[in-house]
Design a protein around this motif. Structure first.
Motif, PDB file in Angstrom:
ATOM      1  N   UNK A 172       0.790  -1.231   0.000  1.00 36.86           N
ATOM      2  CA  UNK A 172       0.000   0.000   0.000  1.00 36.86           C
ATOM      3  C   UNK A 172       0.819   1.275   0.000  1.00 36.86           C
ATOM      4  N   UNK A 173       2.121   1.182   0.205  1.00 37.82           N
ATOM      5  CA  UNK A 173       2.996   2.360   0.221  1.00 37.82           C
ATOM      6  C   UNK A 173       3.354   2.741  -1.217  1.00 37.82           C
ATOM      7  N   UNK A 174       3.449   4.043  -1.494  1.00 38.85           N
ATOM      8  CA  UNK A 174       3.785   4.523  -2.834  1.00 38.85           C
ATOM      9  C   UNK A 174       4.878   5.583  -2.750  1.00 38.85           C
ATOM     10  N   UNK A 175       5.435   5.911  -3.899  1.00 42.87           N
ATOM     11  CA  UNK A 175       6.407   7.004  -3.983  1.00 42.87           C
ATOM     12  C   UNK A 175       5.635   8.312  -3.857  1.00 42.87           C
ATOM     13  N   UNK A 176       5.989   9.117  -2.858  1.00 42.87           N
ATOM     14  CA  UNK A 176       5.353  10.418  -2.678  1.00 42.87           C
ATOM     15  C   UNK A 176       6.070  11.512  -3.438  1.00 42.87           C
ATOM     16  N   UNK A 177       7.406  11.490  -3.395  1.00 43.94           N
ATOM     17  CA  UNK A 177       8.206  12.440  -4.162  1.00 43.94           C
ATOM     18  C   UNK A 177       9.489  11.749  -4.592  1.00 43.94           C
ATOM     19  N   UNK A 200      28.119  17.247 -15.679  1.00 48.04           N
ATOM     20  CA  UNK A 200      28.137  17.578 -17.107  1.00 48.04           C
ATOM     21  C   UNK A 200      27.294  16.633 -17.958  1.00 48.04           C
ATOM     22  N   UNK A 201      26.584  15.696 -17.332  1.00 44.32           N
ATOM     23  CA  UNK A 201      25.568  14.903 -18.022  1.00 44.32           C
ATOM     24  C   UNK A 201      24.238  15.617 -17.761  1.00 44.32           C
ATOM     25  N   UNK A 202      23.374  15.680 -18.765  1.00 41.64           N
ATOM     26  CA  UNK A 202      22.154  16.478 -18.669  1.00 41.64           C
ATOM     27  C   UNK A 202      20.950  15.630 -18.274  1.00 41.64           C
ATOM     28  N   UNK A 203      20.231  16.090 -17.266  1.00 41.79           N
ATOM     29  CA  UNK A 203      18.988  15.450 -16.847  1.00 41.79           C
ATOM     30  C   UNK A 203      17.835  16.040 -17.630  1.00 41.79           C
ATOM     31  N   UNK A 204      17.023  15.151 -18.204  1.00 40.86           N
ATOM     32  CA  UNK A 204      15.828  15.582 -18.916  1.00 40.86           C
ATOM     33  C   UNK A 204      14.600  15.327 -18.059  1.00 40.86           C
ATOM     34  N   UNK A 205      13.571  14.829 -18.710  1.00 36.21           N
ATOM     35  CA  UNK A 205      12.301  14.579 -18.021  1.00 36.21           C
ATOM     36  C   UNK A 205      12.459  13.525 -16.934  1.00 36.21           C
ATOM     37  N   UNK A 206      11.799  13.758 -15.819  1.00 38.19           N
ATOM     38  CA  UNK A 206      11.780  12.803 -14.708  1.00 38.19           C
ATOM     39  C   UNK A 206      10.342  12.603 -14.278  1.00 38.19           C
ATOM     40  N   UNK A 207      10.042  11.420 -13.792  1.00 32.27           N
ATOM     41  CA  UNK A 207       8.685  11.140 -13.329  1.00 32.27           C
ATOM     42  C   UNK A 207       8.655   9.854 -12.539  1.00 32.27           C
ATOM     43  N   UNK A 208       7.482   9.518 -12.090  1.00 32.30           N
ATOM     44  CA  UNK A 208       7.340   8.261 -11.360  1.00 32.30           C
ATOM     45  C   UNK A 208       5.905   7.766 -11.393  1.00 32.30           C
ATOM     46  N   UNK A 209       5.792   6.457 -11.216  1.00 28.29           N
ATOM     47  CA  UNK A 209       4.505   5.822 -10.992  1.00 28.29           C
ATOM     48  C   UNK A 209       4.423   5.604  -9.479  1.00 28.29           C
ATOM     49  N   UNK A 210       3.520   4.785  -9.033  1.00 29.96           N
ATOM     50  CA  UNK A 210       3.409   4.503  -7.605  1.00 29.96           C
ATOM     51  C   UNK A 210       4.640   3.799  -7.061  1.00 29.96           C
ATOM     52  N   UNK A 211       5.380   3.073  -7.933  1.00 26.10           N
ATOM     53  CA  UNK A 211       6.511   2.291  -7.426  1.00 26.10           C
ATOM     54  C   UNK A 211       7.799   2.393  -8.240  1.00 26.10           C
ATOM     55  N   UNK A 212       7.790   3.070  -9.388  1.00 28.80           N
ATOM     56  CA  UNK A 212       8.973   3.168 -10.240  1.00 28.80           C
ATOM     57  C   UNK A 212       9.276   4.632 -10.536  1.00 28.80           C
ATOM     58  N   UNK A 213      10.535   5.037 -10.292  1.00 29.83           N
ATOM     59  CA  UNK A 213      10.994   6.388 -10.623  1.00 29.83           C
ATOM     60  C   UNK A 213      11.864   6.305 -11.872  1.00 29.83           C
TER      61      UNK A 213
END
Length: 91
Positions: free
Chosen positions: A26-31, A40-53
């Motif tokens: 029942x626990x999920x990713x909150x943030x 010097x490596x570039x971060x693009x889009x980031x997101x998550x589901x209830x259990x995968x970031x």
């Protein structure tokens, strides 16, 4: 820790499955936040589901080793970090 190889010109997605052995029933990713070192490596889009970031990254210098770290806070207020190592080389 996961280890991947990436071409400097590639734009790739990396993910961490927190549901595999960490999240309680029942626990999920909150943030979820990501950090890359060296920067010097570039971060693009980031997101998550209830259990995968996940995060998209590009760039990086050939011959360099990078650490991509994901820090989450869960719906129960627990925090943790996991990292992915990326070796950049021409492929």
């Amino acid at each position: 820790m996961q280890v991947h190889t990436k071409d400097p010109n590639a734009v790739l997605d990396y993910s961490i499955d927190w549901g595999a052995g960490y999240l309680q029933s029942g626990e999920t990713i909150g943030s979820s936040i990501w950090a890359i070192f060296p920067a010097d490596m570039t971060q693009g889009a980031a997101g998550n589901t209830a259990s995968v970031a996940s995060v998209t990254v590009s760039g990086g210098a050939a011959g360099q080793i990078y650490q991509i770290t994901n820090r989450i806070t869960t719906s129960l207020g627990r925090t943790d970090e996991r990292s992915v190592t990326v070796i950049v080389e021409h492929r």
